[in-house]
Design a protein around this motif. Sequence first.
Motif, PDB file in Angstrom:
ATOM      1  N   SER A   1     -23.400 -11.330  16.415  1.00  0.00           N
ATOM      2  CA  SER A   1     -23.286 -10.565  17.656  1.00  0.00           C
ATOM      3  C   SER A   1     -23.693 -11.397  18.861  1.00  0.00           C
ATOM      4  O   SER A   1     -24.461 -12.358  18.758  1.00  0.00           O
ATOM      5  N   ASP A   2     -23.186 -10.986  20.023  1.00  0.00           N
ATOM      6  CA  ASP A   2     -23.549 -11.618  21.286  1.00  0.00           C
ATOM      7  C   ASP A   2     -24.310 -10.680  22.209  1.00  0.00           C
ATOM      8  O   ASP A   2     -24.787 -11.107  23.264  1.00  0.00           O
ATOM      9  N   VAL A   3     -24.417  -9.408  21.837  1.00  0.00           N
ATOM     10  CA  VAL A   3     -24.974  -8.401  22.737  1.00  0.00           C
ATOM     11  C   VAL A   3     -26.196  -7.750  22.097  1.00  0.00           C
ATOM     12  O   VAL A   3     -26.172  -7.413  20.910  1.00  0.00           O
ATOM     13  N   ILE A   4     -27.259  -7.559  22.884  1.00  0.00           N
ATOM     14  CA  ILE A   4     -28.496  -6.921  22.435  1.00  0.00           C
ATOM     15  C   ILE A   4     -28.774  -5.715  23.326  1.00  0.00           C
ATOM     16  O   ILE A   4     -28.584  -5.768  24.544  1.00  0.00           O
ATOM     17  N   THR A   5     -29.246  -4.632  22.706  1.00  0.00           N
ATOM     18  CA  THR A   5     -29.718  -3.467  23.444  1.00  0.00           C
ATOM     19  C   THR A   5     -31.234  -3.394  23.321  1.00  0.00           C
ATOM     20  O   THR A   5     -31.773  -3.537  22.225  1.00  0.00           O
ATOM     21  N   VAL A   6     -31.914  -3.178  24.443  1.00  0.00           N
ATOM     22  CA  VAL A   6     -33.376  -3.095  24.467  1.00  0.00           C
ATOM     23  C   VAL A   6     -33.772  -1.742  25.052  1.00  0.00           C
ATOM     24  O   VAL A   6     -33.317  -1.381  26.146  1.00  0.00           O
ATOM     25  N   ASP A   7     -34.600  -0.984  24.322  1.00  0.00           N
ATOM     26  CA  ASP A   7     -35.056   0.338  24.757  1.00  0.00           C
ATOM     27  C   ASP A   7     -36.545   0.315  25.063  1.00  0.00           C
ATOM     28  O   ASP A   7     -37.327  -0.292  24.322  1.00  0.00           O
TER      29      ASP A   7
ATOM     30  N   GLN B   1     -33.156   1.542  29.432  1.00  0.00           N
ATOM     31  CA  GLN B   1     -32.379   0.765  28.461  1.00  0.00           C
ATOM     32  C   GLN B   1     -31.735  -0.413  29.173  1.00  0.00           C
ATOM     33  O   GLN B   1     -31.244  -0.294  30.295  1.00  0.00           O
ATOM     34  N   ARG B   2     -31.727  -1.557  28.500  1.00  0.00           N
ATOM     35  CA  ARG B   2     -31.112  -2.769  29.038  1.00  0.00           C
ATOM     36  C   ARG B   2     -30.123  -3.333  28.013  1.00  0.00           C
ATOM     37  O   ARG B   2     -30.422  -3.366  26.813  1.00  0.00           O
ATOM     38  N   ILE B   3     -28.969  -3.779  28.486  1.00  0.00           N
ATOM     39  CA  ILE B   3     -27.971  -4.426  27.635  1.00  0.00           C
ATOM     40  C   ILE B   3     -27.869  -5.879  28.071  1.00  0.00           C
ATOM     41  O   ILE B   3     -27.618  -6.170  29.250  1.00  0.00           O
ATOM     42  N   LEU B   4     -28.078  -6.791  27.131  1.00  0.00           N
ATOM     43  CA  LEU B   4     -28.108  -8.227  27.421  1.00  0.00           C
ATOM     44  C   LEU B   4     -26.983  -8.933  26.679  1.00  0.00           C
ATOM     45  O   LEU B   4     -26.626  -8.540  25.571  1.00  0.00           O
ATOM     46  N   ASN B   5     -26.464 -10.004  27.272  1.00  0.00           N
ATOM     47  CA  ASN B   5     -25.353 -10.747  26.683  1.00  0.00           C
ATOM     48  C   ASN B   5     -25.717 -12.210  26.505  1.00  0.00           C
ATOM     49  O   ASN B   5     -26.092 -12.888  27.464  1.00  0.00           O
ATOM     50  N   LYS B   6     -25.605 -12.689  25.263  1.00  0.00           N
ATOM     51  CA  LYS B   6     -25.980 -14.066  24.950  1.00  0.00           C
ATOM     52  C   LYS B   6     -25.035 -15.078  25.591  1.00  0.00           C
ATOM     53  O   LYS B   6     -25.470 -16.083  26.153  1.00  0.00           O
ATOM     54  N   THR B   7     -23.731 -14.806  25.514  1.00  0.00           N
ATOM     55  CA  THR B   7     -22.758 -15.778  26.008  1.00  0.00           C
ATOM     56  C   THR B   7     -22.791 -15.888  27.529  1.00  0.00           C
ATOM     57  O   THR B   7     -22.335 -16.880  28.083  1.00  0.00           O
ATOM     58  N   HIS B   8     -23.312 -14.885  28.209  1.00  0.00           N
ATOM     59  CA  HIS B   8     -23.392 -14.930  29.666  1.00  0.00           C
ATOM     60  C   HIS B   8     -24.800 -15.301  30.137  1.00  0.00           C
ATOM     61  O   HIS B   8     -25.142 -15.115  31.300  1.00  0.00           O
ATOM     62  N   ASN B   9     -25.625 -15.801  29.190  1.00  0.00           N
ATOM     63  CA  ASN B   9     -26.988 -16.240  29.502  1.00  0.00           C
ATOM     64  C   ASN B   9     -27.792 -15.129  30.184  1.00  0.00           C
ATOM     65  O   ASN B   9     -28.591 -15.384  31.079  1.00  0.00           O
ATOM     66  N   ARG B  10     -27.559 -13.899  29.735  1.00  0.00           N
ATOM     67  CA  ARG B  10     -28.314 -12.757  30.274  1.00  0.00           C
ATOM     68  C   ARG B  10     -29.217 -12.218  29.169  1.00  0.00           C
ATOM     69  O   ARG B  10     -29.076 -11.098  28.722  1.00  0.00           O
ATOM     70  N   MET B  11     -30.141 -13.031  28.736  1.00  0.00           N
ATOM     71  CA  MET B  11     -31.012 -12.642  27.635  1.00  0.00           C
ATOM     72  C   MET B  11     -32.419 -12.310  28.092  1.00  0.00           C
ATOM     73  O   MET B  11     -33.312 -12.129  27.270  1.00  0.00           O
ATOM     74  N   ASP B  12     -32.647 -12.238  29.398  1.00  0.00           N
ATOM     75  CA  ASP B  12     -33.947 -11.822  29.893  1.00  0.00           C
ATOM     76  C   ASP B  12     -33.788 -10.525  30.675  1.00  0.00           C
ATOM     77  O   ASP B  12     -32.713 -10.209  31.185  1.00  0.00           O
ATOM     78  N   GLY B  13     -34.874  -9.769  30.737  1.00  0.00           N
ATOM     79  CA  GLY B  13     -34.820  -8.487  31.425  1.00  0.00           C
ATOM     80  C   GLY B  13     -36.201  -8.030  31.833  1.00  0.00           C
ATOM     81  O   GLY B  13     -37.189  -8.777  31.722  1.00  0.00           O
ATOM     82  N   ASP B  14     -36.290  -6.799  32.291  1.00  0.00           N
ATOM     83  CA  ASP B  14     -37.566  -6.263  32.756  1.00  0.00           C
ATOM     84  C   ASP B  14     -37.512  -4.744  32.753  1.00  0.00           C
ATOM     85  O   ASP B  14     -36.441  -4.138  32.812  1.00  0.00           O
TER      86      ASP B  14
END
Length: 817
Positions: free
Chosen positions: A92-98, A109-122
């Motif tokens: 998978s390339d996508v992660i959901t964080v609750d 809830q945050r949805i992050l994408n590995k291929t778009h280098n969006r793997m950090d959140g807050d």
Amino acid sequence: MVNVLLLVTLYNMSKLKVNRPNSSFLLFFFAQLLSTVSGSQSIDEKFKEYHELYPNEKVYLHISKPHFRLGETVWFKAYIVDGSSHRPDSKSDVITVDLIDPSGKIMSQRILNKTHNRMDGDFDLDISFEPGAYTIRAYTNWMRNFDHDYFYSSTFHVFRGNGLTIFDRSNNQAKDLDLAFFPEGGDLIGGMESNVGVKSIDRWGKGIEVQGTVVDSSNREVASFKTNALGFAFFTIRPQISQQYKVRVSTSGDDYAFDLPRVLEKGFGLHLQNTFESDSISIHLKSVGVDLKDCSVLLHQRGIIRQSTTIQDNSPSFSMNLSKSELDPGVYHFTVFDPGDQPVAERLFAVNLSNYDPLAKLEKDSTYKSGTDAEAVIRTREAISGSVSLSVTRANGPYYSTDQNIENYLLLGSDLKGHIEKPSGYLKTNRESHESLDLLMLTQGWKRFTWNEVLSDSVKSIEYEADVNGLVYSGRISNFYNRKKASESIVSMSTITSSTSFETKTDGQGRFKFTNLNFPDSIELVFEASRKVNKKGKMKKDTYIKFDKRKSPDIPQIRLSADLSSTTIEDLLKEVDTADFTLLDEVVVSARKETKTVRDPFAKAKTIYLKPSIRIVADSVFKYSVGVKSVAGFLRNVPGLAVIGSGPSAKVRLQGLGKQQRIVATNENMAPLYLIDGVPASEPSIFSLNQFDVSYIDVLRGAEASLYGTRASNGIIAIYLRSAELAKTVPRPGFLLVQFPGYYRAKKFEFTDIMKSNLSKDPLGITVHWNPSIQLRSGAGHFKFNLPDEPGNYFVRLEGLANDGSPLFLEEAILVE
């Protein structure tokens, strides 16, 4: 594959034009061979095939600090890996964080994408939130097909300056003490000596020290035990079939009685010997009333077979030795199968965790000067590349560090079911740590898959697809007036603010799917579905669009609090309660004169424009207009609009600029963009509206219309119904507006004035620096951060992952003078 080759061979033989007097015999022979091959797939082959079809994934989060106050921001960086190799090349390339509050409600809830280098959140912890134990949960859509206990989960405390209820109040009915028993290998066999693991927990799921005795049916003591601080122990017993065994425990003035598992008349017993001093692991298998001949044993680690053999002799016992030095660090599973390929005994063990050599080290100065830029270098012992995240936290008094990190999570926690207290303690090089680790292996059951699924010839049902190269959005189209009847349609998807558009066709069951959706943020999408009604290609929008909801997984009852001892909690509460915080909710804005807010009574729908060119209130038009019976007639009274024709075939054009003349052209490319409560609509659907449902109409041209992109180059006619909120929930033929959750764009970390004012007061420690995207190249990575003006101790915590799957972790203190 073998079966396919045999079928092809049979087919080719039947086509050969040669003299073959024994062809019927050959066909019979190959049919028998085909039957034999299809039914003789080994356990090893099925095991490998299962893990190829259903690869395992793991997710880990580096969270900026262990505990927080209301009003703070939780910063995090996500890492997703292949479950077997721990390399960052997951399915998978996508992660959901609750973010889950103490009552079990998803707050954000945050949805992050590995291929778009969006793997950090807050996550912002609003001051209106309840204090208590919060949980961050992370998973992929693919992981939802399997045991949810293997989602990433971390619990931390959120404090308020005036106190805190530590534990989840929904669990007040839980028992004060619970004991579980785990016979080594799985079963108690009559007459066979066996070790039995014990796990004791309190009402919050934390290990607790207890003493207990084991008694038989005559109340005669046959064994005793005392658990350690984490609630682990074991005792040895030779059970008899004629006896029923109980365990009696007294604690805090209360007496408890628990039943041991039932004693079996025959079966398999398993004993593993893994001493601290020895490099060898001995495994002994015994049987009572059953044969060991033709039984199979399988040793695997994270879905990879390390050793497999079949027992050839008919002895009632079997032994094998393993060398620890030849095994990679991690958790292993030893399983015994009977001649019918059914699992009959299993034992877990872990090796070389304490010998794991950390890859990273931090080259830093012994002290730093306050108010300056600090610079440090991360180096690895090998020239590896990877990605790491870094947090720097002020330490006031004792530093309450989280015990979980990416090393012990990937090597230990992610392969065990359930919560593990103080996981870093199992990676220490001493006898006590080694013995506690083996007790953990004896009692912490591993159920990532069931052997029935692995050995079954049927294909496992997959409900959730892996998000590869983007999100997946699917649904079903049916007849608007008969929802059970599927409708083969053409489905289009577009955005309101741009000309982006996608189109697909449904299958015979009315199913459709849009894949590889990559939106940088949440966005409103418009879906239209039309079906062909005759051979001439006429389309009709009498369709009903229903989407497969991306529903969040169920949230289990939150029983565990963060890893704080009762003593630590008391100390921490005293410090938090007496701290003089500057809280955002204490800021009061006063005014000398009270003013009344005037709201626009017609702003019923969300718009991206501030003010229309023209706004017409329906009631004023209908009240004073004679003979107005349709929306077309309504629009004829709007200044600046030209209505051509009547009925559903009518057309509306905005007047030309410069001169007050009506446009009589009917060219389609001159049509305005129509909106009904913000949803793009066609001209026929506009004139099919009931005039009395219209509340007001906005006409936009020029700068106001340009916000909607090129689709609005001929202006916009926006119609709002009397009950806008209700209209959004009422389905319309062929149309649907959906709020699509795009990828989360993380905020930029800033060290604010509020944080500076609390820097020396907050016992939890203020995060003074957060960098989620440090890259390691050729074994080195450089980073800088500005040091506050406040002298004192600060903690640097680094977590990351090398491209070869090696976890990177370090935590060190720096002194600022």
